[in-house]
Design a protein around this motif. Structure first.
Motif: not given
Lengths: 318, 276, 561, 526
Positions: C272, C311-312, C448, C468, C471, C477-478, C480, C491-493
């Motif tokens: 991401k 955001r994730t 998730c 993704q 989103q 927002s996730y 995760f 995938i993460s922020d």
């Protein structure tokens, strides 16, 4: 071990509580029965005065809760009271009957349990073989016939035609052990036919159920023979359900044999109970019902305890 | 429908036999009045007439046609056993699902109450209630259903317990679904296979219990034809090697075997265990 | 059985399977699931079998023992083990080999050990039965092997029951059990799949060690190419019961020829794009949350974390770290003991039952196992449509329209899928359905929970890409939750690392992934197998420990550092 | 359940049947006899010895040795083996003294019973007047709950006349009083303090009680000091409860028992064909009725009653329900074995036309009524009602058979519902029967029938001493009941027993089943 003792103690307490509730329900049930023992004994000829006198004599004029509490008090002190109908001590009245019932259950269990487990294990071992199918059909048929029908057929074959066994189990206390066994064989055989199927099928199912487990596959892949896999790997883990079904059937052998008692004229508790309900002999109904319930609860309790004993997770906690 | 047919094609002979039996019985039960030459309790001849062209299976102790009685017996016995079993399942499943879905105190309360009911010998229970209220078909149905529902409850609860831990039930809970929805739409459809199998077995037990009660004089009352009392009425004949009482008993047995064959097959299908 | 030793050097292969064909039963009909595979294995060699689910790798591994699971049957080909044709051999002959000369290590030791017997009894069973050793000799051997496999208290651990031993230890005990008769061949069937990464590395080390020590041939089955690359000398890549590619570990990892193999290697290269930290009020604020299950110890201890809009946030940790519990607290399934949740500026009721339908709608969850998250008795129309009816009151044609839109959104052809049951879907399709169901509520936050861990790697990657894209399109927002760093990377922020119910490290993705790490984070990161030959040996060497250790992962009593 | 017992109790009240009892006490023992023993075995010379096992379809756990509570054949049989009354009904139906030696009365109001000398109870006590008084007082008084209380109500005074005689004083004259004392509730037991010792089972009878397991079995052994000559041949007697008729039949065919009562009528003919088994039946006063309440429309109309009486095919009922083991009833309760049976009264036949005629007379064509029945009323009552329904349909009467619950039948249906099935054990004398159930003020006037002339006749007949006049009065009363009464009596039922052919017996008493329940005393192993 202590946690097991605690578990057993908890179940025991729960069992006693259940017993109490059962006694209450039976008491209320008998209270609701139309008519009472005075009418049952005095018949249509009873005048109101005689009924009243009789009721006073039997303390039936007291309100129900007082009678129940008095009865409960007696029970706690081990006193089951007297039969209203013939003034006999219930302990004495029931003692012989209970002995007979237990004797019959014992004989039936001695025949049926090893038979059922053996047949079940063999059926699991030779799953889908001709033997398995034959046993399956045979046991299915045996549970499919009504009990009284099985009994009559047995009588026809073994008593009337072959003359091997008596058609009625006229047992008395003066008989020797083997004579008693001889006279109990026919009802025991009937009961055996009724319960074997259930136990055998459950044993087979419980074992087969486990055969899909990875540890059975593991045992297979260790090169162990099938018989050892069944006996050593499947059976110990199938014990809990098997114990359960055995216990259910034991309970049945004690509690549910009225029809066999009727057909073979076997003087057991069931007949006593029916007679007592007929005459509204409340203390006898109560006592018998309680004995039955206690047997059921006790058997369930022992099944629980045995299941704990055979479950290493509970027996050997982390 | 197509699924059912293809399922049937793959079924073993025993299940087909069972299905055949059950369908034959149901057919008999539904179309009984059209099939029988005489009325249910119509006296058409002398007592105990032998088998013959007029009375295919002879006549019974009152001179009623045996075949007619057998067919009506199917109708009455199967009908009552069926209704009873349905009712037992209704009670048992609702209670069992409730206990499983709600858990906690509700489950404890229902389970303990169930224990108490189970601890009371069925016989006493039936005897007491049938004596208090009197023996009539509705009472019989309700009493046996309540007694039987305790067993159903145990199974329903156990099955539902396995379902309520499933994520899809959690999803429904998270969505905010009510109890009824969860029970009806999430639990019930997934609990069906074992319940259906049990239904077959319980149906047989109810059936046998009914005949046992008839035997003790507490069952379906004459002149309604039912197989249990037909056996009892003629039981003494067995001693003399007469066929008559065997017919209804054999009918009972045949149906029970048929149902059990189907149940076996269903259980086998749903257990996921493939015999190698 | 020291035959492996004595015959070493001969070039005759230990095991050859030629033209192996296996059928499996589905719906009471037989279908071929392995279509003519050839396998050759020499003494002392480790062969890796890799492939996604349905590739037939376990089936082939078991076929090496002449065994087919119930519902499978060997229909063609020859299986020759040390000169013995296994398919033709009698059952008795097969039994003589199994356990004695060919052993098996199953995926889940917890399931493959019989719960009713002590470990050492199960260890001794095969040697005693095959008359290799006496009972006492077998027990002595067990204690020796337990020691070699670095199991704690090797003298006594065998006298425990399986449930009294942890998963990683059990797995090692099973390796010991497989070694009991000193077999010529061991089939390892995904022996570490069920383990945490830190535990996995220990078990891998133990296996590698004993296989080397006893010079045992092995078939190592895994879906994880990175793992197989550490263990195998030679690798066979399988797909749908066919061989895709075969070669040395080095050539497969470094010079893959087939497109499928390349895709397997390239998996999780998806990243991401880094997002700017936003300054606005976070969507969900978790403030000082502590929680416990009834009567158990605390599983969450003062958790504070924010999840921003669009955001994730990845919550990473091993099993037992409390990450799933945190999800339960957020959803309201487990009311916390302390702390509160602030969602979009308003405090959320702790218990699910107290939350209004609207706030339930705004937080949705996607579960780990799509198999159990879909009601098998509901068609997709109902699965996806129900939230529409429930939250928005949509019915009839409108509802169907919306369901079709949602299916399109998760890249499933509406006409083909709308009337299917979950049983008629593949794993990835099921997970897409779960996503569609969550989207139907038009949520702001989707939790998730390990959504990709049950999926094959290629499928997992596409699901991550889908998430993704959603989103980006919808602005959700996730939260995760995962134990898989590859996913985290993708995938993460922001990353939150949890250990024993506490947060040990949190921050933006790059901050956490770039050294310096917190010690635990470092351990986790370094335990993730890399797609490099010799990674395992190097890592173990770097940690300064031999293969295996008497502990599993870090000291569990306190977070390191 | 209870029903059956209540019913049996009802029968029990009836006590004994008798054939031809001479009104005058002086004529005791000299009566006409009807041959009622159908099985005519060669009356071999009695032999001593053997264990007689008798399987009865009665008996319950609630049974007790207290004669005040006796219900059914089981305790009656046990009682008859162990105890004796002052009087007994002999095998030929005549009334003879038992423990009494002689009976004297001048006015049928004061009765003196002189006891046999030197009769010993099983416990060694010698019988005297006190025992008699105590035994009978057991049923009297406010607190008594005995079923025989009503029977002894007319006794105003009872006192000892020396050690060996008891004098009874009655309210009014009753020539049948010695018959009353033969009732099975009134055995003589040893006095014990203020009361009587019934608990031990001690009596003067031919057998000493050994063990008593209520609802299961009773064993007795021979009393060596039995006072009767030529009776009590067995060494041991075992009375077993076998409620299930199939079990009873099997037990007999397999030799587990030597005799059984209540043969399954359906299979009696098959049982008779069995080697070594004889069917024995006796006909008594036991009769089954359909009783209408004459105080309730439409049964208050005599034409309706007659229509219903004509609408039943009695022969079919006797053939099907009793399978021929019984006789036709003529809508009055006096059996052919009763002394004053109206032989010349025309037997009512199945006549749908007549029934229609009476209906028309009453203006009730197309009558539709409910008939309550339960097998508690009598075995086969529901079947009988169903058959009746078919018969009545031909007369244009619609009978709706209502199956009542067995339990509570005697409290909820009998004397409550307007038309129901009833069982009557019958009474040994015409007066006893009529005054029990047909007199306007009788407690059990279950048809609620009031007929002034009938009631006058009943009173007059009781005190009438002229034989011919009395006969004509009773015959007239039978005709009145038959033509006007509210009771439809389609049948009298036989007692049907089955015996092993090893059992020898004399003429079989008809007053009750099992040789007037004195089988143990009267029978022997041939």
């Amino acid at each position: 071990m202590t946690h097991i003792l605690i578990m057993v103690a908890q179940r025991l307490a729960l069992g006693l509580l259940t017993l109490f509730a059962v006694s209450l329900i039976i008491f209320l049930g008998v209270e609701l029965l139309p008519g009472d023992i005075t009418q049952a004994i005095l018949g249509q000829g009873a005048t109101p005065e005689t009924v009243a006198a009789f009721r006073r004599e039997l303390k039936l004029d007291l309100p129900p809760h007082e009678r129940y509490i008095a009865w409960l008090g007696g029970i706690v002190q081990g006193d089951l009271g007297q039969s209203l109908a013939n003034k006999r001590e219930i302990t004495e009245l029931m003692g012989v009957r209970l002995q007979n019932t237990l004797f019959l259950a014992f004989i039936a269990a001695v025949i049926s349990i090893p038979l059922a487990l053996g047949l079940g294990i063999l059926a699991a071992l030779y799953r889908n073989s001709l033997y398995d199918r034959a046993v399956n059909v045979f046991t299915l048929s045996s549970i499919s016939f009504p009990e009284f029908f099985v009994a009559y057929i047995l009588i026809l074959v073994f008593a009337v035609h072959l003359g091997w066994f008596p058609s009625i189990s006229n047992i008395g206390h003066e008989l020797g052990f083997w004579e008693r066994v001889y006279r109990t064989i026919m009802p025991a055989l009937t009961l055996t036919l009724v319960v074997v199927a259930h136990m055998m099928r459950m044993t087979r199912a419980a074992i087969i159920n486990l055969l899909a487990s990875p540890y059975i596959e593991m045992a297979t892949l260790k090169g162990l023979p099938r018989s050892r896999i069944i006996v050593r790997h499947a059976l110990p883990n199938a014990l809990a359900p098997i114990i359960n079904v055995v216990v259910i059937n034991l309970a049945y052998l004690i509690v549910g044999v009225v029809i066999v008692e009727v057909v073979f004229v076997y003087p057991g508790l069931g007949q006593l109970l029916i007679d007592a309900v007929r005459t509204r002999d409340i203390p006898v109904v109560q006592a018998t019902g309680l004995v039955f319930a206690a047997a059921y609860i006790l058997l369930n309790l022992s099944a629980d305890v045995l299941s704990i004993m055979t479950n290493p997770r509970l027996l050997h906690p982390r | 429908m197509r699924d059912a047919l293809s399922l049937l094609r793959k079924s073993p002979w025993s299940a087909r036999f069972g299905l055949f039996i059950v369908f034959a019985y149901v057919f008999m039960a539904v179309f009984g009045p059209l099939l029988t030459p005489y009325g249910e309790s119509e006296i058409v001849g002398f007592e105990y007439e032998p088998w013959g062209p007029e009375f295919l299976l002879g006549t019974d102790n009152l001179g009623r046609d045996m075949l007619t009685r057998l067919i009506y017996g199917a109708r009455n016995t199967i009908g009552i056993a069926f209704i009873t079993t349905v009712l037992a399942f209704l009670i048992g499943c609702v209670a069992g699902f409730l206990a499983a879905v709600l858990g906690g105190w509700t489950e404890q309360a229902i389970s303990r109450f169930n224990d108490i009911l189970m601890a009371i010998p069925q016989l006493i229970f039936a005897l007491l209630i049938l004596t208090i209220v009197g023996t009539s078909v509705p009472v019989l149905v309700v009493v046996i259903a309540v007694l039987d529902s305790t067993r159903v409850y145990r199974l329903a609860r156990a099955v539902a317990m396995n379902i309520v831990v499933m994520d899809y039930v959690e999803v429904a809970r998270l969505r905010g679904e009510g109890l009824w929805w969860i029970m009806r739409s999430e639990v019930l459809p997934n609990a069906l296979p074992p319940l259906v199998a049990e239904f077959g077995l319980r149906f047989c037990f109810v059936f046998l219990l009914l005949s046992a009660l008839s035997f003790l004089g507490l069952g379906i009352q004459p002149p309604t034809a039912d197989w249990g009392s037909m056996v009892r009425d003629n039981a003494t004949l067995i001693t003399f090697g007469d066929f008559t009482p065997i017919l209804p008993a054999a009918s009972i047995a045949l149906l029970t075997i048929g149902v059990n064959f189907i149940v076996d097959w269903l259980l086998h299908k749903t257990s996921g265990l493939k015999d190698g | 059985m020291a035959s492996g030793e004595s015959t070493r050097g001969e070039r005759a292969p230990l095991l050859t399977m030629t033209g192996l064909r296996i059928e499996g039963q589905a719906d009471e009909e037989w279908h071929e699931i392995v279509h003519g595979i050839d396998v050759v294995l020499h003494r002392g060699e480790v062969l890796g079998l890799i492939g996604e689910s349905g590739a037939g790798k376990s089936t082939i591994g078991l076929a090496a023992m002449g065994y087919a699971r119930p519902g499978c049957r060997l229909t063609g080909g020859d299986i020759v083990f040390d000169g013995i044709e296994l398919r033709a051999a009698s059952r008795g002959r097969q039994r003589l080999l199994r356990g004695a000369r060919i052993a098996y290590v199953a995926q889940s030791a917890a399931a493959a050990f019989n719960p009713a017997h002590r470990l050492i009894d199960q260890f001794s069973e095969a040697p005693v039965h095959h008359r290799v050793k006496s009972r006492s000799a077998a027990e002595a051997d067990a204690r020796d092997l337990y020691g070699r496999l670095r199991l704690p208290e090797p003298e006594t651990i065998g006298y425990r029951y399986p449930h009294q031993v942890s998963g990683g230890q059990l797995q090692r005990a099973m390796v010991a059990m497989a070694m009991a008769c000193r077999p010529d061949l061991i089939v390892f069937d995904e022996p570490t799949t069920a383990l945490d990464v830190t535990t996995q590395i220990e078990v891998l080390a133990a296996i590698k060690d004993v296989v080397r020590q006893f010079d045992t041939a092995a078939i190592y089955i895994s879906h994880d190419l990175a793992v197989v690359a550490q263990m195998a000398d030679r690798i066979m890549v399988l797909r749908h019961g066919n061989l895709v590619e075969e070669g040395t570990a080095d050539s497969i990892v470094n010079r893959p020829e087939q497109d499928y193999t390349q895709r397997l290697l390239a998996v999780r290269t998806f990243r991401k794009p880094a997002a700017e930290p936003s300054a606005e009020e976070p969507l969900l604020r978790i403030e000082g949350i502590s929680a416990r299950y009834r009567r158990s110890a605390r599983v969450l201890e003062s958790i504070d974390l924010d999840i921003g809009r669009q955001r994730t946030v990845a919550i990473v940790g091993e099993s037992g770290s409390g990450k799933s519990t945190l999800a339960r607290v957020v959803t309201g399934l487990l009311p916390p003991e302390e702390g509160r949740l602030v969602f979009d500026g308003a405090v959320l009721a702790p218990a699910l039952a107290r939350r209004p339908r609207e706030s339930l709608r705004r937080v949705q969850m996607i579960h780990q196992m799509p198999d159990t998250a879909l009601n098998p008795r509901q068609r997709m129309r109902e699965v996806v449509g129900r939230p529409l009816t429930f939250y928005s009151g949509l019915r009839g044609r409108k509802r169907t329209e919306r369901v079709r839109e949602l299916l399109q959104m998760v890249e499933l052809e509406p006409d083909a899928f709308i009337d299917r049951y979950p049983g008629e879907l593949s794993g990835g399709q099921k997970q897409r359905m779960c996503i569609a169901r969550a989207l139907a509520a038009e949520p702001d936050l989707i939790i998730c929970d390990e959504v990709t861990s049950a999926l094959d790697q290629l499928v997992a990657e596409r699901v991550l890409q889908l998430l993704q894209r959603l989103q980006d399109d919808l602005g959700v927002s996730y939260m995760f939750i995962t134990h898989d760093f590859a996913t985290v990377r993708a995938i993460s922020d922001e990353i939150v690392v949890m250990f024993q119910g506490r947060i040990v490290e949190q921050g933006a993705r790059n901050e956490v992934l770039e050294p310096p790490h917190h010690a635990y984070t470092d351990l986790l990161l370094s335990s993730v197998p890399e797609m490099k030959i010799g990674w395992l040996d190097r890592t173990l060497a770097r940690r300064g420990q031999g293969p295996g250790s008497d502990k599993e992962g870090p000291d569990r009593s306190a977070p390191p550092g | 359940m209870t029903v059956e017992q209540q019913l049996r109790k009802l029968a029990g009240k009836s006590g004994i049947t008798r054939r031809g009892f001479m009104q005058s006490a002086l004529a005791l023992g000299a009566t006409t006899a009807l041959a009622t023993t159908i099985a005519d075995r060669a009356f071999a010379e009695p032999k001593m010895g053997g264990r007689f096992r008798c399987g009865l379809g009665h008996g319950a756990t609630s049974d007790s040795l207290d004669p005040a509570t006796f219900l059914d054949l089981y305790m009656q049989t046990v009682n008859a083996a162990a105890r004796n009354n002052l009087t007994e009904i002999a095998q030929d139906g005549s009334l003879i003294p038992e423990l009494a030696e002689s009976i004297d009365t001048a006015d049928a109001k004061t009765w003196k019973f002189t006891l046999r000398q030197g009769v010993e109870f099983h416990n060694g006590k010698t019988l005297d007047a006190n025992d008699v008084i105590a035994s009978l007082n057991h049923h009297r008084g406010e607190a008594s709950k005995s079923a025989a209380k009503e029977l002894l109500k007319p006794v105003v005074e009872m006192k000892a006349d020396g050690a060996n005689a008891v004098v009874f004083t009655l309210e009014d004259g009753n020539a049948d009083f010695p018959v009353v004392l033969s009732d099975y509730h009134m055995p003589i037991m040893p006095a014990d303090g203020d009361g009587v010792d019934w608990q031990s089972g001690a009596g003067t009878g031919g057998y000493v009680l050994e063990s008593f397991e209520p609802g299961v079995r009773t064993t007795l052994k021979r009393n060596p000091n039995f006072f009767k000559e030529g009776f009590g041949h067995f060494d041991e007697v075992e009375v077993i409860t076998i409620a299930d008729v199939a079990a009873r039949t099997n037990a007999l065919t397999t030799g587990e028992i030597d005799a059984m009562d209540r043969v399954d009528l359906k299979t009696a003919h098959l049982l008779a064909q069995r080697e070594g088994i004889n069917i024995v039946e006796t006909s008594g006063t036991q009769h089954f009725t359909f009783t209408m309440r004459c105080d309730t429309p439409p049964f208050d109309n005599v034409d309706v009653r007659l229509a219903l009486k004509h609408a039943i095919d009695r022969e079919a009922i006797v053939r099907t329900i009793l399978r021929g083991h019984g006789t036709l009833g003529n809508d009055h309760p006096i059996s052919r074995s009763n002394r004053y049976h109206a032989d010349n009264l025309e037997q009512r036949a199945y006549d749908p036309d007549k029934a229609r005629h009476h209906l028309k007379q009453a203006g009730m064509e197309g009558l539709s009524i409910d008939l309550s029945a339960a097998d508690a009323a009598f075995a086969g009552a529901v079947d009988a009602a169903v058959l009746y329904k078919e018969h009545a349909a031909a007369a244009g009467i619609n009978i709706n058979v209502v199956r009542e619950p067995d339990d509570g039948y005697w409290s909820n249906v009998w004397m409550v519902k307007p038309y129901c099935a009833v069982y009557w054990g019958g009474r040994p004398t015409e007066d006893w029967m009529f005054s029990t159930a047909y007199a306007a003020d009788a407690a059990w006037n279950d048809s609620f029938w009031k007929h002034d002339h009938f009631n006058e006749l009943l009173l007059a007949a009781r005190s009438e001493l002229d034989e011919a006049k009395r006969r004509s009065m009773y015959e007239e009363m039978q005709a009145i009941v038959s033509n006007d009464g509210g009771v439809l009596i389609p049948m009298f039922a036989n007692y049907v027993m089955a015996l092993s052919d090893k059992i020898g017996h004399g003429q079989m008493a008809a007053n009750w089943s099992m040789d007037g329940f004195k089988c143990s005393e009267r029978w022997w192993f041939a």
